[in-house]
Design a protein around this motif. Structure first.
Motif, short mmCIF file in Angstrom:
data_model
loop_
_atom_site.label_atom_id
_atom_site.label_comp_id
_atom_site.label_asym_id
_atom_site.label_seq_id
_atom_site.Cartn_x
_atom_site.Cartn_y
_atom_site.Cartn_z
N ASP A 25 0.81 -1.22 0.00
CA ASP A 25 0.00 0.00 0.00
C ASP A 25 0.84 1.27 0.00
O ASP A 25 0.35 2.35 0.28
CB ASP A 25 -0.96 0.01 1.19
N LYS A 36 -7.78 -0.20 -4.94
CA LYS A 36 -7.55 -0.79 -3.62
C LYS A 36 -7.05 0.25 -2.61
O LYS A 36 -7.34 0.14 -1.42
CB LYS A 36 -6.54 -1.93 -3.75
N ASN A 37 -6.33 1.24 -3.07
CA ASN A 37 -5.69 2.23 -2.19
C ASN A 37 -6.30 3.61 -2.43
O ASN A 37 -5.67 4.49 -3.03
CB ASN A 37 -4.18 2.24 -2.42
#
Length: 159
Positions: A38, A77-78
């Protein structure tokens, strides 16, 4: 004196190795020095932060699409990150022409990422034309590196 310096360096390295596997504020995790998935460093080194273009083109080829698919997945996703897509050109052509070409390249990347589900309000674009080359020479080996769009990740999603 050299022996003492070597001893200090070895002792410092051993003390550092004895610390936690995660290096604070670096995005690194584990003994193998890999980045956490991440982090911006992970995006830049593993996902890939740039795509390249053919001469005088802003169309995405198969290799660019592969990189952009990975970028889109990471960005989805981030969601705490937003991006700026920088468009670049090689040294050939006028400044005005290359600024327009860089803008088309950045826009093509943005449009593709949006088509894959990344929110448009998280993406800004800028063109540098031929003003920021990464390779300096008047030959194809340099020009091909400069014909690119670079995705720069920054913290904080745009509103």
């Amino acid at each position: 004196m050299r022996a003492r310096l070597a001893l200090i360096l070895v002792a410092g390295g051993l003390a550092l190795a004895a610390c936690s596997n995660a290096i604070p504020n670096s995005g690194l995790s584990g003994a193998n020095g890999s980045y956490k998935s991440d982090t911006v460093d992970y995006f830049n080194t593993t996902v890939g932060d740039r795509v390249h273009f053919a001469v005088d083109q802003s169309t995405l080829d198969a290799q660019a699409i592969s990189v952009l698919d990975a970028q889109a997945a990471w960005l989805i996703k981030n969601t705490v990150y937003s991006i700026t897509v920088e468009g670049h050109a090689d040294e050939r052509g006028t400044r005005a022409y290359n600024l327009a070409l860089g803008a088309r390249r950045a826009s093509a990347v943005k449009a593709y990422l949006v088509s894959k589900g990344v929110s448009a309000n998280r993406i800004t674009t800028v063109s540098y034309g031929k003003e920021r080359p990464i390779a300096l020479c008047s030959a194809e080996k340099c020009w091909s590196q400069n014909r690119r769009a670079v995705t720069v990740v920054r913290a904080g999603a745009s509103s």
